[in-house]
Motif scaffolding. Structure first.
Motif, PDB file in Angstrom:
ATOM      1  N   GLN A   1      37.605  36.446 -63.385  1.00 28.30           N
ATOM      2  CA  GLN A   1      37.929  36.144 -64.771  1.00 28.30           C
ATOM      3  C   GLN A   1      37.155  37.055 -65.708  1.00 28.30           C
ATOM      4  O   GLN A   1      35.981  37.292 -65.508  1.00 28.30           O
ATOM      5  CB  GLN A   1      37.581  34.702 -65.078  1.00 28.30           C
ATOM      6  CG  GLN A   1      37.826  34.347 -66.515  1.00 28.30           C
ATOM      7  CD  GLN A   1      37.270  32.993 -66.858  1.00 28.30           C
ATOM      8  OE1 GLN A   1      37.087  32.163 -66.001  1.00 28.30           O
ATOM      9  NE2 GLN A   1      37.013  32.788 -68.107  1.00 28.30           N
TER      10      GLN A   1
ATOM     11  N   VAL B   1      38.967  39.642 -72.374  1.00 29.03           N
ATOM     12  CA  VAL B   1      39.544  40.948 -72.671  1.00 29.03           C
ATOM     13  C   VAL B   1      39.375  41.295 -74.140  1.00 29.03           C
ATOM     14  O   VAL B   1      38.888  42.371 -74.476  1.00 29.03           O
ATOM     15  CB  VAL B   1      41.039  41.007 -72.269  1.00 29.03           C
ATOM     16  CG1 VAL B   1      41.660  42.342 -72.659  1.00 29.03           C
ATOM     17  CG2 VAL B   1      41.197  40.747 -70.779  1.00 29.03           C
TER      18      VAL B   1
ATOM     19  N   LEU C   1      41.992  36.573 -75.561  1.00 26.02           N
ATOM     20  CA  LEU C   1      42.751  36.953 -74.367  1.00 26.02           C
ATOM     21  C   LEU C   1      41.797  37.033 -73.188  1.00 26.02           C
ATOM     22  O   LEU C   1      40.720  37.648 -73.288  1.00 26.02           O
ATOM     23  CB  LEU C   1      43.427  38.311 -74.590  1.00 26.02           C
ATOM     24  CG  LEU C   1      44.062  38.990 -73.373  1.00 26.02           C
ATOM     25  CD1 LEU C   1      45.173  38.145 -72.769  1.00 26.02           C
ATOM     26  CD2 LEU C   1      44.582  40.372 -73.763  1.00 26.02           C
TER      27      LEU C   1
ATOM     28  N   GLN D   1      41.700  37.408 -68.657  1.00 25.30           N
ATOM     29  CA  GLN D   1      42.446  37.857 -67.482  1.00 25.30           C
ATOM     30  C   GLN D   1      41.656  37.472 -66.245  1.00 25.30           C
ATOM     31  O   GLN D   1      40.419  37.518 -66.238  1.00 25.30           O
ATOM     32  CB  GLN D   1      42.638  39.373 -67.516  1.00 25.30           C
ATOM     33  CG  GLN D   1      43.389  39.923 -66.329  1.00 25.30           C
ATOM     34  CD  GLN D   1      43.481  41.443 -66.357  1.00 25.30           C
ATOM     35  OE1 GLN D   1      42.620  42.110 -66.903  1.00 25.30           O
ATOM     36  NE2 GLN D   1      44.527  41.975 -65.769  1.00 25.30           N
ATOM     37  N   ASP D   2      42.366  37.079 -65.203  1.00 22.28           N
ATOM     38  CA  ASP D   2      41.748  36.925 -63.896  1.00 22.28           C
ATOM     39  C   ASP D   2      42.723  37.476 -62.869  1.00 22.28           C
ATOM     40  O   ASP D   2      43.720  38.096 -63.229  1.00 22.28           O
ATOM     41  CB  ASP D   2      41.311  35.487 -63.614  1.00 22.28           C
ATOM     42  CG  ASP D   2      42.448  34.512 -63.357  1.00 22.28           C
ATOM     43  OD1 ASP D   2      43.620  34.941 -63.312  1.00 22.28           O
ATOM     44  OD2 ASP D   2      42.179  33.324 -63.207  1.00 22.28           O
TER      45      ASP D   2
ATOM     46  N   CYS E   1      47.051  36.333 -66.982  1.00 23.24           N
ATOM     47  CA  CYS E   1      46.484  36.568 -68.310  1.00 23.24           C
ATOM     48  C   CYS E   1      46.787  35.328 -69.128  1.00 23.24           C
ATOM     49  O   CYS E   1      47.806  34.678 -68.915  1.00 23.24           O
ATOM     50  CB  CYS E   1      47.161  37.753 -69.013  1.00 23.24           C
ATOM     51  SG  CYS E   1      46.648  39.364 -68.445  1.00 23.24           S
ATOM     52  N   TRP E   2      45.906  34.984 -70.041  1.00 20.09           N
ATOM     53  CA  TRP E   2      46.200  33.884 -70.934  1.00 20.09           C
ATOM     54  C   TRP E   2      45.517  34.107 -72.263  1.00 20.09           C
ATOM     55  O   TRP E   2      44.482  34.742 -72.349  1.00 20.09           O
ATOM     56  CB  TRP E   2      45.825  32.531 -70.339  1.00 20.09           C
ATOM     57  CG  TRP E   2      44.361  32.318 -70.113  1.00 20.09           C
ATOM     58  CD1 TRP E   2      43.484  31.659 -70.940  1.00 20.09           C
ATOM     59  CD2 TRP E   2      43.587  32.741 -68.994  1.00 20.09           C
ATOM     60  NE1 TRP E   2      42.230  31.654 -70.410  1.00 20.09           N
ATOM     61  CE2 TRP E   2      42.258  32.316 -69.205  1.00 20.09           C
ATOM     62  CE3 TRP E   2      43.885  33.447 -67.824  1.00 20.09           C
ATOM     63  CZ2 TRP E   2      41.234  32.570 -68.303  1.00 20.09           C
ATOM     64  CZ3 TRP E   2      42.858  33.700 -66.939  1.00 20.09           C
ATOM     65  CH2 TRP E   2      41.558  33.271 -67.178  1.00 20.09           C
TER      66      TRP E   2
ATOM     67  N   SER F   1      49.869  31.091 -70.991  1.00 21.06           N
ATOM     68  CA  SER F   1      49.504  31.822 -69.773  1.00 21.06           C
ATOM     69  C   SER F   1      50.686  32.600 -69.226  1.00 21.06           C
ATOM     70  O   SER F   1      51.837  32.169 -69.346  1.00 21.06           O
ATOM     71  CB  SER F   1      49.019  30.842 -68.699  1.00 21.06           C
ATOM     72  OG  SER F   1      47.964  30.047 -69.190  1.00 21.06           O
TER      73      SER F   1
ATOM     74  N   GLU G   1      48.789  42.349 -76.577  1.00 23.79           N
ATOM     75  CA  GLU G   1      47.755  42.875 -75.683  1.00 23.79           C
ATOM     76  C   GLU G   1      47.883  42.262 -74.293  1.00 23.79           C
ATOM     77  O   GLU G   1      47.685  42.940 -73.291  1.00 23.79           O
ATOM     78  CB  GLU G   1      46.360  42.637 -76.254  1.00 23.79           C
ATOM     79  CG  GLU G   1      45.317  43.364 -75.447  1.00 23.79           C
ATOM     80  CD  GLU G   1      44.059  43.689 -76.219  1.00 23.79           C
ATOM     81  OE1 GLU G   1      43.158  44.283 -75.583  1.00 23.79           O
ATOM     82  OE2 GLU G   1      43.963  43.383 -77.410  1.00 23.79           O
ATOM     83  N   ALA G   2      48.238  40.985 -74.214  1.00 24.73           N
ATOM     84  CA  ALA G   2      48.468  40.356 -72.904  1.00 24.73           C
ATOM     85  C   ALA G   2      49.599  41.074 -72.170  1.00 24.73           C
ATOM     86  O   ALA G   2      49.518  41.309 -70.964  1.00 24.73           O
ATOM     87  CB  ALA G   2      48.795  38.875 -73.070  1.00 24.73           C
TER      88      ALA G   2
ATOM     89  N   VAL H   1      48.056  44.328 -70.857  1.00 21.32           N
ATOM     90  CA  VAL H   1      47.056  44.103 -69.810  1.00 21.32           C
ATOM     91  C   VAL H   1      47.702  43.570 -68.535  1.00 21.32           C
ATOM     92  O   VAL H   1      47.374  43.999 -67.430  1.00 21.32           O
ATOM     93  CB  VAL H   1      45.957  43.135 -70.317  1.00 21.32           C
ATOM     94  CG1 VAL H   1      45.056  42.670 -69.192  1.00 21.32           C
ATOM     95  CG2 VAL H   1      45.137  43.818 -71.416  1.00 21.32           C
ATOM     96  N   CYS H   2      48.616  42.639 -68.673  1.00 21.54           N
ATOM     97  CA  CYS H   2      49.272  42.028 -67.506  1.00 21.54           C
ATOM     98  C   CYS H   2      50.549  42.750 -67.102  1.00 21.54           C
ATOM     99  O   CYS H   2      51.246  42.318 -66.187  1.00 21.54           O
ATOM    100  CB  CYS H   2      49.566  40.557 -67.771  1.00 21.54           C
ATOM    101  SG  CYS H   2      48.139  39.512 -67.461  1.00 21.54           S
TER     102      CYS H   2
END
Length: 169
Positions: free
Chosen positions: A26, A29, A37, A39-40, A44-45, A68, A153-154, A157-158
């Motif tokens: 985890q 971000v 935001l 991430q793990d 992402c959530w 999420s 951004e999620a 990133v995801c």
């Protein structure tokens, strides 16, 4: 406020996961106004505390909204942790979008078919409010200030494509 969100996210994950895995996978971000935001491994959530709760004796740090995204999917899972509101008959509003919520364990969820539609409403609105079913008076309000940026951004990133809302997202 973002520190409180970061702490809760770590706490909630730690409650359901091995502590060593939480630290390893985890990570915080970014923060975007009212939203953070995280991430793990595989998810992402974005999360936020409310800007208003009707139960004045409660702390906003005991209430959370999560959006999420799992394993690169653009389909959201929206959830609400509302301390002490267990099993109340609640409804969520984002602009013109309305979603009945169901309670499971310690969290409220919209019905799965509502998640994408409700997300679209969130991207076009300035707040999410939670009401008792049949009431015009909100129990909880979440600001959506910074949500659009956190959502975009999620998506980066995801690595999922954000939904086209007709507006620049």
């Amino acid at each position: 406020m973002l520190k409180a969100i970061a702490f809760l996210a770590m706490f909630l994950l730690a409650q359901k996961a091995d502590y060593s895995k939480v630290d390893a996978y985890q990570r915080f971000v970014a923060g975007h106004t009212e939203w953070a935001l995280f991430q793990d491994d595989g998810a992402c959530w974005v999360t936020s505390n409310p800007v208003f709760i009707s139960k004045q004796e409660e702390a906003v740090e005991n209430y959370y909204m999560f959006v999420s995204f799992f394993f690169g999917s653009a389909e959201p899972e929206i959830s609400y942790y509302l301390n002490g509101s267990d099993k109340d008959d609640l409804v969520a509003y984002a602009g013109e979008e309305v979603s009945d919520l169901f309670f499971y364990e310690d969290t409220y969820y919209p019905h799965a078919e509502d998640d994408i539609t409700f997300l679209m409403g969130m991207l076009k609105s300035d707040q999410v409010s939670i009401h008792q079913a049949g009431s015009d008076v909100p129990e909880v309000k979440f600001s959506l200030d910074g949500f659009r940026e956190a959502y975009n951004e999620a998506a980066r990133v995801c690595e999922f494509n954000s939904f086209d809302t007709g507006n620049k997202v």
